[in-house]
Write a protein that holds these residues in place. Structure first.
Motif, PDB file in Angstrom:
ATOM      1  N   ALA A 139      15.308  -0.211   4.850  1.00 33.16           N
ATOM      2  CA  ALA A 139      14.609  -1.232   6.008  1.00 33.16           C
ATOM      3  C   ALA A 139      13.981  -2.600   4.266  1.00 33.16           C
ATOM      4  CB  ALA A 139      13.560  -1.718   6.786  1.00 33.16           C
ATOM      5  N   VAL A 140      12.631  -1.717   3.706  1.00 27.69           N
ATOM      6  CA  VAL A 140      11.915  -2.462   2.583  1.00 27.69           C
ATOM      7  C   VAL A 140      12.967  -2.726   1.607  1.00 27.69           C
ATOM      8  CG1 VAL A 140       9.992  -1.752   1.161  1.00 27.69           C
ATOM      9  CG2 VAL A 140       9.858  -0.857   3.883  1.00 27.69           C
ATOM     10  N   GLU A 144      13.561   7.217   6.048  1.00 29.41           N
ATOM     11  CA  GLU A 144      15.111   6.417   5.575  1.00 29.41           C
ATOM     12  C   GLU A 144      15.715   5.190   5.678  1.00 29.41           C
ATOM     13  OE1 GLU A 144      17.053   7.536   2.779  1.00 29.41           O
ATOM     14  OE2 GLU A 144      15.791   9.365   2.353  1.00 29.41           O
ATOM     15  N   GLN A 145      14.704   5.184   6.861  1.00 26.28           N
ATOM     16  CA  GLN A 145      14.814   3.771   7.705  1.00 26.28           C
ATOM     17  C   GLN A 145      13.857   3.364   6.823  1.00 26.28           C
ATOM     18  OE1 GLN A 145      14.191   4.183  12.250  1.00 26.28           O
ATOM     19  NE2 GLN A 145      16.137   4.131  12.661  1.00 26.28           N
ATOM     20  N   GLU A 180      14.533   1.634  -3.046  1.00 30.49           N
ATOM     21  CA  GLU A 180      14.709   3.311  -3.310  1.00 30.49           C
ATOM     22  C   GLU A 180      14.486   4.324  -3.433  1.00 30.49           C
ATOM     23  OE1 GLU A 180      17.387   4.893  -1.998  1.00 30.49           O
ATOM     24  OE2 GLU A 180      17.907   3.268  -0.407  1.00 30.49           O
ATOM     25  N   ASP A 181      13.188   4.229  -4.760  1.00 26.42           N
ATOM     26  CA  ASP A 181      12.766   4.477  -5.546  1.00 26.42           C
ATOM     27  C   ASP A 181      10.718   4.903  -4.784  1.00 26.42           C
ATOM     28  OD1 ASP A 181      11.240   1.965  -5.748  1.00 26.42           O
ATOM     29  OD2 ASP A 181      10.428   2.215  -7.491  1.00 26.42           O
ATOM     30  N   LEU A 182      10.732   4.118  -3.800  1.00 26.66           N
ATOM     31  CA  LEU A 182       9.246   4.337  -3.067  1.00 26.66           C
ATOM     32  C   LEU A 182       9.725   5.555  -2.168  1.00 26.66           C
ATOM     33  CD1 LEU A 182       6.990   2.627  -0.934  1.00 26.66           C
ATOM     34  CD2 LEU A 182       8.103   2.498   0.458  1.00 26.66           C
ATOM     35  N   ASP A 183       8.221   6.615  -2.333  1.00 27.24           N
ATOM     36  CA  ASP A 183       8.401   7.417  -1.799  1.00 27.24           C
ATOM     37  C   ASP A 183       7.313   7.381  -0.512  1.00 27.24           C
ATOM     38  OD1 ASP A 183       7.376  10.358  -1.272  1.00 27.24           O
ATOM     39  OD2 ASP A 183       5.741  10.679  -2.341  1.00 27.24           O
ATOM     40  N   LYS A 187       9.847  -3.419   8.193  1.00 33.43           N
ATOM     41  CA  LYS A 187       8.916  -3.960   6.867  1.00 33.43           C
ATOM     42  C   LYS A 187       7.670  -4.426   7.613  1.00 33.43           C
ATOM     43  CE  LYS A 187      13.421  -6.318   5.641  1.00 33.43           C
ATOM     44  NZ  LYS A 187      14.835  -6.952   5.371  1.00 33.43           N
ATOM     45  N   TYR A 188       7.805  -5.431   8.757  1.00 34.18           N
ATOM     46  CA  TYR A 188       6.506  -5.497   9.496  1.00 34.18           C
ATOM     47  C   TYR A 188       4.927  -4.208   8.855  1.00 34.18           C
ATOM     48  CZ  TYR A 188       2.810  -8.352  11.551  1.00 34.18           C
ATOM     49  OH  TYR A 188       1.778  -9.041  12.119  1.00 34.18           O
TER      50      TYR A 188
END
Length: 620
Positions: A504-505, A499-500, A508-511, A581-582
């Motif tokens: 951060a990225v 979830e973090q 929301e649709d990122l698996d 993010k990094y």
């Protein structure tokens, strides 16, 4: 009651059609006139052979002359010639074939048809495509025959009378029209002679300056020492038996025909007498651009007379990646000789050529596999394209299709499947997918290199043809051999971490999921849906013709064994988004090239992380 009638053709109306539509290219008139000259010589040779004529052992020759000042172009031969009655019969009756008449007359005494090209009686009229008027000066081989002069301006009238020619044969003189002056230029004529007449069976001499072609030639002692050189090669290599040809001759002939100074990889010499007459040489050229296949060129001849390039009825589309020459007198040509009638004989010839190609590939593979592997990068696109286009060709060559592996050696599909059980992973770009390759190799896994544009189509074709076969790009899935059998990470902790990362990225649709990878150094990797990526690739290739989503589904796989990932939850809250993010940037960077904006953001985050590292050291 029904009655019969006769179709009538008005010559004053057919000539404009001939001038405009008889042939697709105006320059083809030269081929037609030189072919007729060749036929005239061949007929005389046949008559001499059966005792119907006695003109000695004079060598057949064709002479072409341009006179830019007089605006004329002449084609002359020392062949059979014509009487006045024959001119009236063969020239003034459109589509009455002198060749057909000759064949019928002497069919019981000799193989009259062999080597005779013209059959439609229209070739002569191609001269009117470029001329305001045309003259014929001819003298029959027959004893006591008188020379004949004929002239027409392309209308329905002509003039005929006694001529001045002294030697048997025929001269056709074209008075070139204003819109066709290019055919009075020496360079243009040499270009046409090379294209259409380079392998004619009789020597052709070109005179770019005025010379009387109708009179007997008296040479002085000095002049006779000057050796004239024909502009054509009357004995092309395909006429020789394969066993009599050397490697040097094959390579020299390749340079002569295609002006390609990169030697061919290997070649196939076609030499068939039954059930049809077929000769030729097909070359496998080197591909200078490995990513974009360069089209080849296969020239079709009929009795050494050029017909056309790349005729798909004779040569399947996928063989067009080769270069070569095919001479087949048995081809049923239409009136323009530029296209083939699609009949059973043509299909048999096409199938025979295809079989010869596959047989040659097998013989090279079986007799010298090392050389075959050395050729593979050049010939692979041709073979794969052939498999996709012709399933019979695939059935013939499927056992010799090679795959280059990460170890840079070659395996057939069967060999690779025996060594690597389960799914076949592949690489499309060794640089972009370097991290995935490292993970594979660290875990003792292998993959095949499929870096050509045709490979995406080819693997889909293989999956369709071969039951149970499945290809997956190296970044599309995780093999179980890349994971540890250790304790699974805490589900709640993993859920919170995922979830973090999503937050951060900002996707929301990122698996996001976590796995215990054997390689602890890798914080995270990106996986891309194989099916959706292929669909998107196909849509991009064909300009959106296929349905596809905006983006293939991606999954961020966090490595629960990695120290950085394990410590993210214990970082100060303000640092967590930056590190997440990094980590995501690093995973994306190992999967694809970042856009300009993405790269700019990555550089900013790199700078911020460096500051954190430096200032944390000072604080300590």
């Amino acid at each position: 009651m029904a009655r019969e009638g006769q179709i009538k053709v008005q010559s004053e109306k057919i000539f404009p059609i001939i001038k405009k539509w008889l042939y697709s290219d105006k320059d083809i008139f030269l081929r037609e006139l030189v072919s007729n000259a060749s036929d005239a010589i061949k007929k005389l040779e046949r008559l001499n052979a059966i005792g119907e004529a006695d003109t000695g052992e004079e060598k057949g020759r064709i002479e072409i002359q341009i006179d830019p000042e007089a605006k004329t172009l002449s084609v002359s031969d020392n062949g059979i010639g014509m009487t006045e009655d024959e001119v009236e019969k063969y020239i003034t009756q459109i589509a009455f074939s002198g060749a057909e008449d000759f064949i019928e007359k002497y069919k019981d005494k000799t193989d009259a048809e062999a080597g005779i090209i013209g059959h439609f009686g229209l070739g002569f009229y191609s001269a009117f495509m470029v001329s305001d008027s045309v003259e014929i000066d001819t003298l029959s081989y027959q004893p006591g025959a008188k020379p004949v002069h004929w002239v027409s301006d392309g209308s329905d009238t002509y003039e005929i009378g006694e001529g001045a020619r002294e030697c048997h044969g025929t001269t056709i003189t074209l008075h070139i029209g204003e819109d066709s002056k290019e055919f009075l230029e020496e360079f243009r004529l040499r270009e046409m002679l090379h294209k259409y007449c380079h392998f004619m069976p009789y020597e052709i001499y070109f005179y770019p300056k005025k010379k009387d072609l109708s009179q007997k030639e008296e040479k002085s002692g000095e002049e006779s020492k000057t050796e004239e050189k024909p502009v054509n090669n009357t004995q092309p290599l395909w006429l020789k038996k394969p066993k009599d040809c050397t490697k040097e001759e094959y390579e020299s002939f390749y340079r002569e025909v295609f002006m390609d100074f990169n030697p061919p990889l290997f070649w196939i010499h076609l030499n068939v007498d039954y059930p049809f007459n077929l000769k030729g040489i097909l070359y496998f050229p080197q591909q200078s651009n490995k990513l974009q296949v360069m089209p080849g060129e296969i020239k079709l001849y009929n009795n050494q007379v050029y017909i056309a390039d790349n005729i798909k009825e004779v040569v399947p589309e996928y063989l067009m990646l080769l270069k070569g020459v095919i001479d087949c007198p048995d081809l049923p040509l239409n009136v323009s000789r530029s296209f083939l009638q699609n009949d059973g004989d043509v299909q048999k010839i096409s199938r025979h050529i295809t079989k010869k190609v596959s047989d040659k590939l097998h013989s090279v593979f079986e007799e010298d596999r090392a050389s075959f592997e050395g050729y593979w990068e050049d010939i692979a696109p041709f073979i794969k394209f052939g498999c996709i286009k012709d399933e019979k060709f695939y059935d013939r060559v499927k056992d010799i299709v090679l795959f280059k592996t990460l170890n840079h050696d070659y395996r057939t599909l069967e060999e690779y499947r025996k060594e690597n059980e389960g799914q076949i992973f592949y690489v499309t770009d060794e640089n972009v997918q370097a991290q995935y390759i490292r993970l594979f190799q660290e875990n003792g896994m292998n993959a095949v290199l499929l870096t050509h544009a045709i490979d995406s189509h080819f693997i889909s074709f293989l999956e369709y043809k071969e039951s149970g076969l499945k290809f997956a790009r190296i970044d599309s899935d995780l093999s179980d051999s890349m994971k540890t059998d250790g304790e699974k990470p805490d589900e709640e902790a993993v859920k919170a971490l995922c979830e973090q990362f999503k937050a951060a990225v900002g996707k929301e649709d990122l698996d996001v999921q976590a796995e215990n990878l054997k390689s602890k150094e890798t914080p995270a990797i990106i996986l891309v849906s194989e099916y959706e990526r292929r669909l998107n690739d196909m849509s991009a290739m064909y300009g959106g013709m296929f349905p596809a989503g905006a983006q293939a589904k991606t999954t961020l796989v966090l490595n629960a064994q990695n120290d950085i990932v394990q410590k993210i939850t214990s970082l100060p809250e303000e640092q967590k988004p930056l590190v997440c993010k990094y980590v995501y940037d690093l995973a994306m960077l190992s999967n694809q090239r970042l856009s300009a904006d993405e790269l700019s953001e990555f550089m900013k985050r790199s700078s911020e992380l460096l500051k954190l590292a430096v200032f944390s050291q000072r604080a300590e």
